[in-house]
Design a protein around this motif. Sequence first.
Motif, PDB file in Angstrom:
ATOM      1  N   TYR A 153       0.832  -1.209   0.000  1.00  0.00           N
ATOM      2  CA  TYR A 153       0.000   0.000   0.000  1.00  0.00           C
ATOM      3  C   TYR A 153       0.864   1.255   0.000  1.00  0.00           C
ATOM      4  CZ  TYR A 153       0.632  -1.262   4.931  1.00  0.00           C
ATOM      5  OH  TYR A 153       1.163  -1.673   6.125  1.00  0.00           O
ATOM      6  N   ASN A 154       2.176   1.081  -0.051  1.00  0.00           N
ATOM      7  CA  ASN A 154       3.078   2.230  -0.183  1.00  0.00           C
ATOM      8  C   ASN A 154       3.450   2.433  -1.643  1.00  0.00           C
ATOM      9  OD1 ASN A 154       4.328   0.914   2.781  1.00  0.00           O
ATOM     10  ND2 ASN A 154       3.485   2.977   2.705  1.00  0.00           N
ATOM     11  N   THR A 155       4.010   3.599  -1.922  1.00  0.00           N
ATOM     12  CA  THR A 155       4.389   3.915  -3.301  1.00  0.00           C
ATOM     13  C   THR A 155       5.850   4.377  -3.331  1.00  0.00           C
ATOM     14  OG1 THR A 155       3.786   6.234  -3.042  1.00  0.00           O
ATOM     15  CG2 THR A 155       2.039   4.739  -3.795  1.00  0.00           C
ATOM     16  N   PRO A 156       6.461   4.349  -4.517  1.00  0.00           N
ATOM     17  CA  PRO A 156       7.828   4.885  -4.621  1.00  0.00           C
ATOM     18  C   PRO A 156       7.871   6.360  -4.201  1.00  0.00           C
ATOM     19  CG  PRO A 156       7.268   3.610  -6.569  1.00  0.00           C
ATOM     20  CD  PRO A 156       6.013   3.713  -5.766  1.00  0.00           C
ATOM     21  N   ALA A 157       6.812   7.106  -4.544  1.00  0.00           N
ATOM     22  CA  ALA A 157       6.790   8.536  -4.165  1.00  0.00           C
ATOM     23  C   ALA A 157       6.817   8.685  -2.644  1.00  0.00           C
ATOM     24  CB  ALA A 157       5.543   9.201  -4.742  1.00  0.00           C
ATOM     25  N   GLU A 158       6.155   7.785  -1.944  1.00  0.00           N
ATOM     26  CA  GLU A 158       6.184   7.849  -0.473  1.00  0.00           C
ATOM     27  C   GLU A 158       7.589   7.575   0.054  1.00  0.00           C
ATOM     28  OE1 GLU A 158       1.576   6.627   0.684  1.00  0.00           O
ATOM     29  OE2 GLU A 158       3.153   5.128   0.870  1.00  0.00           O
ATOM     30  N   MET A 159       8.306   6.668  -0.608  1.00  0.00           N
ATOM     31  CA  MET A 159       9.675   6.379  -0.168  1.00  0.00           C
ATOM     32  C   MET A 159      10.528   7.648  -0.288  1.00  0.00           C
ATOM     33  SD  MET A 159       9.298   3.222   0.678  1.00  0.00           S
ATOM     34  CE  MET A 159       7.621   3.728   1.069  1.00  0.00           C
ATOM     35  N   ASP A 160      10.347   8.366  -1.400  1.00  0.00           N
ATOM     36  CA  ASP A 160      11.106   9.611  -1.597  1.00  0.00           C
ATOM     37  C   ASP A 160      10.673  10.657  -0.576  1.00  0.00           C
ATOM     38  OD1 ASP A 160      12.120   8.204  -3.676  1.00  0.00           O
ATOM     39  OD2 ASP A 160      11.019   9.267  -5.255  1.00  0.00           O
ATOM     40  N   ASN A 161       9.390  10.689  -0.309  1.00  0.00           N
ATOM     41  CA  ASN A 161       8.831  11.629   0.670  1.00  0.00           C
ATOM     42  C   ASN A 161       9.437  11.397   2.064  1.00  0.00           C
ATOM     43  OD1 ASN A 161       7.119  12.745   2.624  1.00  0.00           O
ATOM     44  ND2 ASN A 161       5.301  12.586   1.336  1.00  0.00           N
ATOM     45  N   ILE A 162       9.592  10.132   2.433  1.00  0.00           N
ATOM     46  CA  ILE A 162      10.172   9.812   3.752  1.00  0.00           C
ATOM     47  C   ILE A 162      11.599  10.355   3.827  1.00  0.00           C
ATOM     48  CG2 ILE A 162      10.976   7.919   5.235  1.00  0.00           C
ATOM     49  CD1 ILE A 162       8.570   6.276   4.082  1.00  0.00           C
ATOM     50  N   ALA A 163      12.377  10.114   2.776  1.00  0.00           N
ATOM     51  CA  ALA A 163      13.770  10.584   2.777  1.00  0.00           C
ATOM     52  C   ALA A 163      13.805  12.111   2.853  1.00  0.00           C
ATOM     53  CB  ALA A 163      14.485  10.083   1.530  1.00  0.00           C
ATOM     54  N   GLU A 164      12.935  12.761   2.104  1.00  0.00           N
ATOM     55  CA  GLU A 164      12.918  14.225   2.101  1.00  0.00           C
ATOM     56  C   GLU A 164      12.483  14.760   3.475  1.00  0.00           C
ATOM     57  OE1 GLU A 164      14.115  16.465   0.380  1.00  0.00           O
ATOM     58  OE2 GLU A 164      13.058  18.220   1.180  1.00  0.00           O
ATOM     59  N   SER A 165      11.495  14.131   4.080  1.00  0.00           N
ATOM     60  CA  SER A 165      11.018  14.584   5.389  1.00  0.00           C
ATOM     61  C   SER A 165      12.126  14.449   6.424  1.00  0.00           C
ATOM     62  CB  SER A 165       9.803  13.760   5.833  1.00  0.00           C
ATOM     63  OG  SER A 165       8.802  13.820   4.859  1.00  0.00           O
ATOM     64  N   LEU A 166      12.823  13.339   6.388  1.00  0.00           N
ATOM     65  CA  LEU A 166      13.903  13.124   7.360  1.00  0.00           C
ATOM     66  C   LEU A 166      15.052  14.108   7.096  1.00  0.00           C
ATOM     67  CD1 LEU A 166      14.525  11.353   9.782  1.00  0.00           C
ATOM     68  CD2 LEU A 166      15.473   9.645   8.253  1.00  0.00           C
ATOM     69  N   ARG A 167      15.301  14.364   5.836  1.00  0.00           N
ATOM     70  CA  ARG A 167      16.357  15.349   5.504  1.00  0.00           C
ATOM     71  C   ARG A 167      16.024  16.708   6.113  1.00  0.00           C
ATOM     72  NH1 ARG A 167      17.613  19.385   2.648  1.00  0.00           N
ATOM     73  NH2 ARG A 167      15.550  19.586   1.695  1.00  0.00           N
ATOM     74  N   GLN A 168      14.745  17.096   5.977  1.00  0.00           N
ATOM     75  CA  GLN A 168      14.343  18.390   6.550  1.00  0.00           C
ATOM     76  C   GLN A 168      14.492  18.377   8.072  1.00  0.00           C
ATOM     77  OE1 GLN A 168      10.387  19.394   5.197  1.00  0.00           O
ATOM     78  NE2 GLN A 168      10.969  19.247   3.044  1.00  0.00           N
ATOM     79  N   LEU A 169      14.140  17.270   8.683  1.00  0.00           N
ATOM     80  CA  LEU A 169      14.202  17.198  10.147  1.00  0.00           C
ATOM     81  C   LEU A 169      15.637  17.301  10.686  1.00  0.00           C
ATOM     82  CD1 LEU A 169      11.599  14.449  11.146  1.00  0.00           C
ATOM     83  CD2 LEU A 169      11.494  16.888  11.657  1.00  0.00           C
ATOM     84  N   VAL A 170      16.567  16.680   9.981  1.00  0.00           N
ATOM     85  CA  VAL A 170      17.948  16.663  10.517  1.00  0.00           C
ATOM     86  C   VAL A 170      18.773  17.879  10.073  1.00  0.00           C
ATOM     87  CG1 VAL A 170      17.938  14.137  10.628  1.00  0.00           C
ATOM     88  CG2 VAL A 170      18.982  15.279   8.643  1.00  0.00           C
ATOM     89  N   SER A 171      18.220  18.652   9.129  1.00  0.00           N
ATOM     90  CA  SER A 171      19.007  19.787   8.596  1.00  0.00           C
ATOM     91  C   SER A 171      18.956  20.976   9.556  1.00  0.00           C
ATOM     92  CB  SER A 171      18.474  20.211   7.251  1.00  0.00           C
ATOM     93  OG  SER A 171      18.580  19.140   6.360  1.00  0.00           O
TER      94      SER A 171
END
Length: 422
Positions: free
Chosen positions: A404-422
Amino acid sequence: MRNIERRSFLQTLGTGVLGTAVLPAAAKNAIPGGGVFLSPSGSPDEQFWGLVKAQFPIAEGKIMVNAANLCPAPYVVGDEIIRHARALDTDVSFQHRARFETIRKETLQALANFLGVSADEMGITRNTSEANNMVIQGLDFQPGDEVVIWDQNHPSNNMAWKQKAKRFGLIIKEVRTPGAAASPEELLQPFEAAIGTKTRVIAFSHISNVSGQVIPAAALCELARSRGVLTLIDGAQSFGMLNLNLQALGCDFYTSSSHKWLMGPKETGILYVRQAHLERLWPTTMGAGWKEGDLSVDGRICTLGQRNDALAAAMTSALRFHDAIGRQNIEERVFELAVRLKTALLERVPGLELVSPEADEATAGIVIVRHTTQDNNKLYEQLYHQYGIACAPTGGLRFSPTIYNTPAEMDNIAESLRQLVS
Ligand SMILES: Cc1ncc(COP(=O)(O)O)c(C=O)c1O
């Protein structure tokens, strides 16, 4: 998704039109208005997976990536639970409830077909924990007998063995495997070294929930068999994710839950016992209906008083759901999503180290990363509260995507985490 499309997909589940063998041709006809269900090559494309995603009642704006812990069930499974529960409540007489005995037998047969074993070798439990304990507490040993366990097992496996050892004088050998094993042999070697003349059982998770490591289970079972040692595979992280055949796997006991990768009813699980060992496994709970001499796993080991019959009855719909999509398709999709997520996280998020295996071929559906300088628990909470991303705090940040996940969600997770740690 429009209701009509969802209904059409559900109809195909009910009739079995989407059997794996006929999936491409039939699927094209499954969507009213000629929508394309599969790509011309016959492989599932993003439109197909979008249709699959729409089968789940996941809240808008939330990304569920915690299949290793708990999955939502698709509408079709939820509807089946409600249908059976309602049917039960219309008439709770013994006479009417007899139908659930028939349904339970059909469910056992469906599970057996799904896993390539016989119905008498399957039992329905409440979850993996219960099934593990049924095996651990139900086998007889002599003081001094040895059991080999893996340090990356779940507590329902390792803690239960250790208690049993205290009580009955067993010796537990806890095997460690290398964090970044370069080959299956490197994973097998520590188990092989731990086997001695007194070893009776090797108990291991097929895929570890704490590291994501996949154990070469068929090879380990073969090794154990060649030394006269029984194998208990904890399949909580493989049932419903891998396209499994327990005969081919060659284990003696296999346990799992239906509320993880199978996306089935919650609080249902399975216990497989190879026929030849059933008589040596003692029942640890006995409810009404237990009969001396019943040589089926469900009858001998899994009686437990009054159960919620609607849950077990709905398991078949989860199996049908998998077959409609194609089990190989599911396995490949999970691997594809996990590799995409792993790559995106490592490429885009500074300060992460990988906890789960590095090699793509050793990555099943579980990707674990840890931030080397920031508070991982805080990141775990922020991911959910700020971005709606539901993962687990196991080993750092554990992500377990599924269909039920998508490739776009995988990219979204990486981007969200990038924002959090930046
Ligand atoms: C490998 C393993 N075994 C057992 C369990 C326990 O599952 P349940 O709580 O469904 O019994 C889990 C749960 O995450 C697990 O990962």
